[in-house]
Design a protein around this motif. Sequence first.
Motif, PDB file in Angstrom:
ATOM      1  N   ASP A   1       0.682  -1.387  -0.042  1.00 49.73           N
ATOM      2  CA  ASP A   1       0.010   0.069  -0.007  1.00 49.73           C
ATOM      3  C   ASP A   1       0.880   1.083  -0.003  1.00 49.73           C
ATOM      4  O   ASP A   1       2.010   1.354   0.791  1.00 49.73           O
ATOM      5  CB  ASP A   1      -0.917  -0.056   1.126  1.00 49.73           C
ATOM      6  N   ALA A   2       0.436   2.177  -0.656  1.00 54.74           N
ATOM      7  CA  ALA A   2       1.129   3.410  -0.771  1.00 54.74           C
ATOM      8  C   ALA A   2       0.930   4.257   0.307  1.00 54.74           C
ATOM      9  O   ALA A   2       0.173   5.360   0.323  1.00 54.74           O
ATOM     10  CB  ALA A   2       1.031   4.318  -1.975  1.00 54.74           C
ATOM     11  N   ASP A   3       1.326   3.845   1.451  1.00 55.68           N
ATOM     12  CA  ASP A   3       1.220   4.496   2.781  1.00 55.68           C
ATOM     13  C   ASP A   3       2.577   5.242   2.831  1.00 55.68           C
ATOM     14  O   ASP A   3       3.705   4.607   3.449  1.00 55.68           O
ATOM     15  CB  ASP A   3       0.955   3.782   3.982  1.00 55.68           C
ATOM     16  N   LEU A   4       2.708   6.473   2.969  1.00 50.99           N
ATOM     17  CA  LEU A   4       4.098   7.335   2.647  1.00 50.99           C
ATOM     18  C   LEU A   4       3.991   8.404   3.585  1.00 50.99           C
ATOM     19  O   LEU A   4       3.058   9.292   3.712  1.00 50.99           O
ATOM     20  CB  LEU A   4       4.341   7.548   1.252  1.00 50.99           C
ATOM     21  N   VAL A   5       5.404   9.021   4.043  1.00 45.86           N
ATOM     22  CA  VAL A   5       5.647   9.954   4.830  1.00 45.86           C
ATOM     23  C   VAL A   5       6.890  10.641   4.129  1.00 45.86           C
ATOM     24  O   VAL A   5       7.459  10.018   4.181  1.00 45.86           O
ATOM     25  CB  VAL A   5       5.726   9.919   6.071  1.00 45.86           C
ATOM     26  N   LEU A   6       6.646  12.145   3.791  1.00 51.91           N
ATOM     27  CA  LEU A   6       7.881  12.511   3.162  1.00 51.91           C
ATOM     28  C   LEU A   6       8.557  13.806   4.339  1.00 51.91           C
ATOM     29  O   LEU A   6       7.527  14.466   5.028  1.00 51.91           O
ATOM     30  CB  LEU A   6       7.532  13.610   2.164  1.00 51.91           C
ATOM     31  N   LEU A   7       9.649  13.422   4.928  1.00 52.12           N
ATOM     32  CA  LEU A   7      10.416  14.067   5.701  1.00 52.12           C
ATOM     33  C   LEU A   7      11.242  15.231   5.492  1.00 52.12           C
ATOM     34  O   LEU A   7      12.135  14.845   4.340  1.00 52.12           O
ATOM     35  CB  LEU A   7      11.136  13.238   6.730  1.00 52.12           C
ATOM     36  N   ASP A   8      11.278  16.425   5.905  1.00 58.57           N
ATOM     37  CA  ASP A   8      12.073  17.360   5.286  1.00 58.57           C
ATOM     38  C   ASP A   8      13.586  17.039   5.875  1.00 58.57           C
ATOM     39  O   ASP A   8      13.563  16.177   6.648  1.00 58.57           O
ATOM     40  CB  ASP A   8      11.606  18.652   5.590  1.00 58.57           C
ATOM     41  N   GLU A   9      14.402  18.215   5.709  1.00 60.80           N
ATOM     42  CA  GLU A   9      15.862  18.090   6.384  1.00 60.80           C
ATOM     43  C   GLU A   9      15.912  17.934   7.749  1.00 60.80           C
ATOM     44  O   GLU A   9      17.099  17.155   8.165  1.00 60.80           O
ATOM     45  CB  GLU A   9      16.634  19.197   5.781  1.00 60.80           C
ATOM     46  N   GLU A  10      14.943  18.388   8.373  1.00 58.54           N
ATOM     47  CA  GLU A  10      15.099  18.369   9.939  1.00 58.54           C
ATOM     48  C   GLU A  10      14.060  17.229  10.461  1.00 58.54           C
ATOM     49  O   GLU A  10      13.824  17.135  11.686  1.00 58.54           O
ATOM     50  CB  GLU A  10      14.726  19.759  10.569  1.00 58.54           C
ATOM     51  N   LEU A  11      13.760  16.490   9.428  1.00 57.29           N
ATOM     52  CA  LEU A  11      12.885  15.275   9.862  1.00 57.29           C
ATOM     53  C   LEU A  11      11.368  15.732  10.513  1.00 57.29           C
ATOM     54  O   LEU A  11      10.769  14.819  11.057  1.00 57.29           O
ATOM     55  CB  LEU A  11      13.762  14.265  10.768  1.00 57.29           C
TER      56      LEU A  11
END
Length: 392
Positions: free
Chosen positions: A350-360
Amino acid sequence: MWQLIKNVLIYTPEPVPETDLLIVGSRIAAIGKGLTLPAYAEGEVIEGHGNKLVPGFIDAHVHICGGGGEAGPASRTPEIQLSQIIRAGTTTLVGLLGTDAISRSVSELLVKARALEEEGLTTYIYSGAYQVPTQTLFPSLREDLVLIDKVIGAGEIAISDHRSGQPQLAELEHLTAEARVGGMLGGKAGIVHLHLGEGKRGLEPIWQILSQTEIPITQFVPTHINRTDALLGQGVEFLKAGGHIDLTAGCDDFPQELQVPAVLGMLYKRELLSHQVTVSSDGNGSMPIYNDAGVLVGMGVGSVDVLWRDVREGILNYGLPIEAGLRVITSNVATVLRLARKGMIKIGYDADLVLLDEELHINAVWAKGKLMLKDSQPIVFGTFEHKENATT
């Protein structure tokens, strides 16, 4: 709908060099460098800018219908809303009851889980509550596990706590046997999710069951195991013996060494942070404060946001590798609870996704392929949510 996420550092949770990921519908369709959308596909290209793409978080302990009640009717916490969960990066959760199985019910829990699923998440529930014999939908826990798709185990069953039903050993044995056989027949994990209080017995009732029955240690998942020094010590021994332990995030009033970031760091340094360790939020439940005489002196409400907050702090300040921190809220949980196509970034999952930035920090969230949060703000809301309130 096709979505192509370009130039991201993927953690499956294991690290993958900068690459691309293709979502088709609700699933991950391809992972690789230089991916493009085919000419016939209607879709969107999303630039990841070298940020980290990780599996959606799995929170296995959320009071989705509210909790509390220990200070009377006015202390009952409200139902959780979709945007609260999405902001936390959680895409899969397990709902449960707690102390109150009088004004709350398993049927109410099931309906709320189905509502959140309709709104875009993946949900499961535990059948039962603190007390033993515990509340179920059908006459037996075994029937709930076999006949109700969302029921994956029993919980939150309280032991070593002044609010528990003070179950006899034989009652706990029978409950666990029902969970095990029901899980086998229903193709579920059938685990018993145990609430551990500050009582002096700690995990002793479970050790007794293990010593005098054929039930395997993996049938139990004790939570709040970081509640006290003594209980954490017992939890480490339970872990070494092959058992699962679940840590509770957001315990800001605990000594620092008992809070999730420090405990994860300690377990990692001792090479004990295996697939048997998970972290949950206890989100949306009441946070009662009792004095030494057992008198309630304060009350708060737990937040689902603390799940990633605490794991992130472990990564930033306690020497925890990103992949090790991610496992305790993604792949480990999926393994313990036997959740298909969850907890990993993998083709066909399943496309369950989280995008984190440089500072997480959480920048974007997809649940089953649908973009739910963008630029750190929810873009999908629950049926009765007011947008202006949900973003504050």
